[in-house]
Enzyme design. Structure first.
Site, PDB file in Angstrom:
ATOM      1  N   ASP A  90       0.832  -1.198   0.000  1.00 61.55           N
ATOM      2  CA  ASP A  90       0.000   0.000   0.000  1.00 61.55           C
ATOM      3  C   ASP A  90       0.868   1.250   0.000  1.00 61.55           C
ATOM      4  O   ASP A  90       2.094   1.178   0.000  1.00 61.55           O
ATOM      5  CB  ASP A  90      -0.978  -0.009   1.182  1.00 61.55           C
ATOM      6  CG  ASP A  90      -0.279  -0.108   2.526  1.00 61.55           C
ATOM      7  OD1 ASP A  90       0.742   0.578   2.708  1.00 61.55           O
ATOM      8  OD2 ASP A  90      -0.757  -0.859   3.399  1.00 61.55           O
ATOM      9  N   LYS A 111      -4.324   2.999  -0.704  1.00 53.26           N
ATOM     10  CA  LYS A 111      -5.590   3.598  -0.310  1.00 53.26           C
ATOM     11  C   LYS A 111      -5.312   4.923   0.388  1.00 53.26           C
ATOM     12  O   LYS A 111      -4.351   5.055   1.130  1.00 53.26           O
ATOM     13  CB  LYS A 111      -6.350   2.670   0.640  1.00 53.26           C
ATOM     14  CG  LYS A 111      -6.759   1.353   0.000  1.00 53.26           C
ATOM     15  CD  LYS A 111      -7.541   0.479   0.953  1.00 53.26           C
ATOM     16  CE  LYS A 111      -6.676  -0.046   2.063  1.00 53.26           C
ATOM     17  NZ  LYS A 111      -7.380  -0.998   2.922  1.00 53.26           N
TER      18      LYS A 111
END
Length: 461
Positions: A248, A270
């Site tokens: 991520d 995200k």
């Protein structure tokens, strides 16, 4: 990268060495060990050179350097004590597209020769690009002590096994796992070191007969708060063995640079309030690659079990019957506070610490009365967009307006910024930093001016 590292096959290749002193002797030994057909040109030669010529190991040509000597040569080395001659050799070599090394002239050479650790066929080369040759030598000495002499025998055996392994294991992933098992066999290395090839062969055969290695697995790895030096040793081992890395946006570039070069990298970053990849899709990606028999690492910033949705992902793996394990990481609260000179607990200021997410599924889930109590430190993850709400709720529930706060942006990295002030300034200060940032609330923030050791950009309201 100032120099491109490369190993040259010089066996039976004609090479020229210009110089006949002790320095040239050392270069000649290396070239002959590599199997080069060596011609040496100099005005005078050491007795060792003359002995080598009598033994038929090289050819000596006495006299001044003649560019014609470069004809048909693959490589040249200039090792005289005359810089003018050395540069002449370099210029004439480059004019003929021949690589040339000038000894002890890192800024005026076509290539450099590293310090080497020879465990043939395993070779380790160390170079500082000429900037710090003593440092390169020290590192070589450490590696000499670290790498046992019989590693070469292990590498030789591996070379003989390559075709058998390729025929036995149909995929690259399975072959890689076999080699990892083989090289982890201390008994195998010891058998080879003792000259017991029969015992070594039995141990190899046992590996071929061992249980299948095609079962996929997922390892949840905490990448830490940013500084690659804070990645755990086990975490480093996992990312260097993985077939697939699913990571991520909180995983730093410095950590990603440690990932095995040929691993597949899948970004599922995200942002707060905006899920670039839905959690269900991330779960499915983990399942798909594990079912293909791959070794998958789910790499998360900080610690995967602290606001990292690690539990949700493991639930999906458990439900599907996929094998998994977890490697914890240093969470952002620990890393950012330490690198900001803010101890999370202190006998005079805070007897407890609370880690709080700035984003919850429903408003009102947090017990603001408890959070506003004195004698503790609050650390808000992902709280920038909720800074106004955090400030308002804490004040409403009795926290003092002048309670010290700090916002840490890009904590533990060279890009770290720390902005400090009081609770009444939180909403304003939040506009001065960018994500990822951590909010620390409590009297321990007052210790920062005395305890800060990591020099970076800092600001006070």
């Amino acid at each position: 990268m100032d120099y491109f590292p490369i190993f040259c096959q010089l066996r039976t290749k004609p090479c020229l060495l210009v110089g006949g002193g002790e320095v040239a002797e050392r270069k000649a030994r290396l070239l002959m060990e590599a199997g080069a057909i060596l011609t040496v040109n100099a005005g005078r030669f050491t007795p060792q050179f003359e002995q080598w010529q009598r033994d038929g190991q090289l050819t000596l040509i006495a006299g001044d350097f003649d560019p014609a000597l470069l004809t048909g040569k693959w490589l040249a080395i200039a090792a005289t004590d005359d810089s003018r001659v050395n540069q002449q050799v370099l210029a004439q070599s480059e004019a003929r597209c021949i690589f040339c090394n000038v000894v002890d002239a890192a800024q005026q050479t076509g290539f450099i020769m590293p310090s080497i650790v020879d465990r043939s066929p395993l070779m380790v080369a160390v170079s500082s690009g000429g900037s710090a040759p003593v440092l390169a030598r020290i590192l070589r000495e450490k590696l000499e002590a670290l790498l046992p002499q019989h590693l070469g025998q292990v590498a030789h055996m591996a070379g003989h096994l390559r075709q058998r392994v390729k025929a036995h294991f149909p995929t690259l992933s399975l072959r890689r796992r076999f080699w990892e098992r083989l090289f982890a066999q201390d008994r195998l290395a010891q058998s080879l070191a003792n000259g017991d090839t029969t015992q070594a062969q039995q141990q190899v055969d046992a590996l071929f007969s061992a249980a299948p290695m095609d079962r996929g697995e997922v390892t949840l790895v905490g990448a830490g708060p940013g500084d690659a030096g804070l990645l755990t040793l086990k975490g480093l081992q996992q990312i260097q063995q993985a077939d697939v890395i699913i990571y991520d946006r909180l995983v730093s570039d410095e950590v990603m640079s440690l990932v095995r070069r040929d691993a597949t990298r899948i970004f599922v970053g995200k942002h707060a309030g905006h899920h670039c990849v839905p959690q269900e899709e991330i779960n499915q990606t983990l399942l798909d690659h594990a079912r293909e028999g791959k070794r998958v690492v789910r790499l998360k910033g900080g610690d995967p079990f602290i606001f990292g949705r690690g539990g949700e992902e493991l639930e999906a793996l458990a439900a599907a019957g996929i094998a998994f394990s977890v490697v914890p990481g240093i969470t952002a609260a620990s890393g950012c506070s330490a690198y900001s000179g803010i101890p999370l607990t202190h006998r005079d200021h805070a007897q407890s610490v609370r880690l709080v997410t700035g984003h919850t599924r429903q408003d009102g889930q947090l017990d603001w009365s408890c959070l506003a109590a004195a004698g503790q430190t609050l650390v808000f993850y992902m709280g920038l967009s909720q800074a106004a709400t955090i400030q308002q709720r804490l004040l409403q529930h009795g926290m003092l307006p002048d309670t010290p706060i700090a916002l840490v942006e890009n904590g533990t990295t060279i890009r770290q910024r720390v902005v400090s002030g009081t609770l009444t300034q939180l909403e304003t200060l939040a506009t001065r930093v960018a994500s990822p940032s951590l909010i620390i609330v409590g009297d321990v923030v007052t210790l920062r001016p005395r305890l800060n050791w990591f020099r970076c950009e800092a600001a006070s309201a």
